[in-house]
Design a protein around this motif. Structure first.
Motif, PDB file in Angstrom:
ATOM      1  N   PHE A 109       0.836  -1.190   0.000  1.00  0.00           N
ATOM      2  CA  PHE A 109       0.000   0.000   0.000  1.00  0.00           C
ATOM      3  C   PHE A 109       0.872   1.241   0.000  1.00  0.00           C
ATOM      4  O   PHE A 109       1.991   1.239   0.496  1.00  0.00           O
ATOM      5  CB  PHE A 109      -0.959   0.017   1.200  1.00  0.00           C
ATOM      6  CG  PHE A 109      -0.280   0.065   2.541  1.00  0.00           C
ATOM      7  CD1 PHE A 109       0.016   1.270   3.148  1.00  0.00           C
ATOM      8  CD2 PHE A 109       0.047  -1.104   3.203  1.00  0.00           C
ATOM      9  CE1 PHE A 109       0.624   1.317   4.396  1.00  0.00           C
ATOM     10  CE2 PHE A 109       0.646  -1.078   4.439  1.00  0.00           C
ATOM     11  CZ  PHE A 109       0.943   0.140   5.039  1.00  0.00           C
ATOM     12  N   ALA A 110       0.325   2.283  -0.589  1.00  0.00           N
ATOM     13  CA  ALA A 110       0.960   3.590  -0.643  1.00  0.00           C
ATOM     14  C   ALA A 110      -0.150   4.622  -0.775  1.00  0.00           C
ATOM     15  O   ALA A 110      -1.026   4.494  -1.626  1.00  0.00           O
ATOM     16  CB  ALA A 110       1.920   3.696  -1.806  1.00  0.00           C
ATOM     17  N   ASP A 111      -0.108   5.609   0.083  1.00  0.00           N
ATOM     18  CA  ASP A 111      -1.127   6.660   0.127  1.00  0.00           C
ATOM     19  C   ASP A 111      -2.515   6.032   0.279  1.00  0.00           C
ATOM     20  O   ASP A 111      -2.786   5.419   1.288  1.00  0.00           O
ATOM     21  CB  ASP A 111      -1.029   7.566  -1.109  1.00  0.00           C
ATOM     22  CG  ASP A 111       0.335   8.255  -1.187  1.00  0.00           C
ATOM     23  OD1 ASP A 111       0.866   8.598  -0.116  1.00  0.00           O
ATOM     24  OD2 ASP A 111       0.855   8.422  -2.294  1.00  0.00           O
ATOM     25  N   ASN A 112      -3.376   6.157  -0.720  1.00  0.00           N
ATOM     26  CA  ASN A 112      -4.731   5.602  -0.590  1.00  0.00           C
ATOM     27  C   ASN A 112      -4.958   4.422  -1.544  1.00  0.00           C
ATOM     28  O   ASN A 112      -6.089   4.090  -1.854  1.00  0.00           O
ATOM     29  CB  ASN A 112      -5.777   6.687  -0.839  1.00  0.00           C
ATOM     30  CG  ASN A 112      -5.708   7.236  -2.254  1.00  0.00           C
ATOM     31  OD1 ASN A 112      -4.756   6.983  -2.983  1.00  0.00           O
ATOM     32  ND2 ASN A 112      -6.725   7.983  -2.627  1.00  0.00           N
ATOM     33  N   LYS A 113      -3.888   3.775  -2.003  1.00  0.00           N
ATOM     34  CA  LYS A 113      -4.002   2.638  -2.915  1.00  0.00           C
ATOM     35  C   LYS A 113      -3.388   1.410  -2.256  1.00  0.00           C
ATOM     36  O   LYS A 113      -2.363   1.502  -1.589  1.00  0.00           O
ATOM     37  CB  LYS A 113      -3.278   2.931  -4.220  1.00  0.00           C
ATOM     38  CG  LYS A 113      -3.847   4.109  -4.974  1.00  0.00           C
ATOM     39  CD  LYS A 113      -2.997   4.389  -6.206  1.00  0.00           C
ATOM     40  CE  LYS A 113      -3.470   5.617  -6.911  1.00  0.00           C
ATOM     41  NZ  LYS A 113      -2.958   6.845  -6.349  1.00  0.00           N
ATOM     42  N   SER A 114      -4.021   0.258  -2.484  1.00  0.00           N
ATOM     43  CA  SER A 114      -3.468  -0.991  -1.948  1.00  0.00           C
ATOM     44  C   SER A 114      -3.730  -2.135  -2.916  1.00  0.00           C
ATOM     45  O   SER A 114      -4.716  -2.136  -3.636  1.00  0.00           O
ATOM     46  CB  SER A 114      -4.073  -1.300  -0.584  1.00  0.00           C
ATOM     47  OG  SER A 114      -5.455  -1.513  -0.703  1.00  0.00           O
ATOM     48  N   VAL A 115      -2.812  -3.120  -2.910  1.00  0.00           N
ATOM     49  CA  VAL A 115      -2.916  -4.296  -3.770  1.00  0.00           C
ATOM     50  C   VAL A 115      -2.523  -5.517  -2.955  1.00  0.00           C
ATOM     51  O   VAL A 115      -1.525  -5.512  -2.234  1.00  0.00           O
ATOM     52  CB  VAL A 115      -1.979  -4.184  -5.000  1.00  0.00           C
ATOM     53  CG1 VAL A 115      -1.996  -5.463  -5.806  1.00  0.00           C
ATOM     54  CG2 VAL A 115      -2.366  -3.023  -5.863  1.00  0.00           C
ATOM     55  N   TYR A 116      -3.349  -6.573  -3.070  1.00  0.00           N
ATOM     56  CA  TYR A 116      -3.080  -7.860  -2.430  1.00  0.00           C
ATOM     57  C   TYR A 116      -3.061  -8.896  -3.537  1.00  0.00           C
ATOM     58  O   TYR A 116      -4.075  -9.139  -4.176  1.00  0.00           O
ATOM     59  CB  TYR A 116      -4.173  -8.165  -1.408  1.00  0.00           C
ATOM     60  CG  TYR A 116      -3.992  -9.451  -0.655  1.00  0.00           C
ATOM     61  CD1 TYR A 116      -3.110  -9.529   0.412  1.00  0.00           C
ATOM     62  CD2 TYR A 116      -4.711 -10.588  -0.984  1.00  0.00           C
ATOM     63  CE1 TYR A 116      -2.951 -10.696   1.122  1.00  0.00           C
ATOM     64  CE2 TYR A 116      -4.553 -11.759  -0.280  1.00  0.00           C
ATOM     65  CZ  TYR A 116      -3.674 -11.807   0.771  1.00  0.00           C
ATOM     66  OH  TYR A 116      -3.517 -12.972   1.474  1.00  0.00           O
ATOM     67  N   LYS A 117      -1.886  -9.478  -3.813  1.00  0.00           N
ATOM     68  CA  LYS A 117      -1.795 -10.411  -4.936  1.00  0.00           C
ATOM     69  C   LYS A 117      -0.837 -11.555  -4.640  1.00  0.00           C
ATOM     70  O   LYS A 117       0.011 -11.475  -3.754  1.00  0.00           O
ATOM     71  CB  LYS A 117      -1.385  -9.694  -6.219  1.00  0.00           C
ATOM     72  CG  LYS A 117      -0.009  -9.081  -6.193  1.00  0.00           C
ATOM     73  CD  LYS A 117       0.279  -8.389  -7.503  1.00  0.00           C
ATOM     74  CE  LYS A 117       1.655  -7.766  -7.466  1.00  0.00           C
ATOM     75  NZ  LYS A 117       2.007  -7.178  -8.745  1.00  0.00           N
TER      76      LYS A 117
END
Length: 98
Positions: free
Chosen positions: A65-73
């Motif tokens: 995550f960074a700022d207001n974005k996140s990725v789970y993969k």
């Protein structure tokens, strides 16, 4: 004298107080272990497959995550995981983002 001690104590306490620091960006790795033999049915086809497969499948996922974005993969499989390729594909293509 009491006033002087109170002021000195107040200055010491006030100088040691720090605000909470927040993390803006990070990468976290999760290890997910699933008992695949318990998730399979008990029909004859699955019983034959269970004999040639390992009990657990272990996958590694990255959450970044960074700022207001996140990725789970999906990241990778454990070296100990021995299951058919077609059984792994569902986990490899899943990506969750916000």
């Amino acid at each position: 004298m009491k006033k002087l001690l109170f002021i000195v104590a107040l200055i010491i306490v006030a100088s040691n107080v720090h605000a909470q620091q927040f993390i803006d960006k990070a990468v976290i790795e999760y290890e997910v272990t699933t008992n695949i033999k318990k998730t399979m049915s008990n029909d004859s086809w699955d019983e034959m497959m269970k004999e040639n497969m390992s009990d657990f499948k272990t996958a590694y996922y990255n959450y970044s995550f960074a700022d207001n974005k996140s990725v789970y993969k999906f990241s990778r499989w454990s070296d100990k995981t021995k299951i058919p390729k077609w059984y792994k594909e569902g986990d490899e293509v899943n990506i969750w983002f916000f």
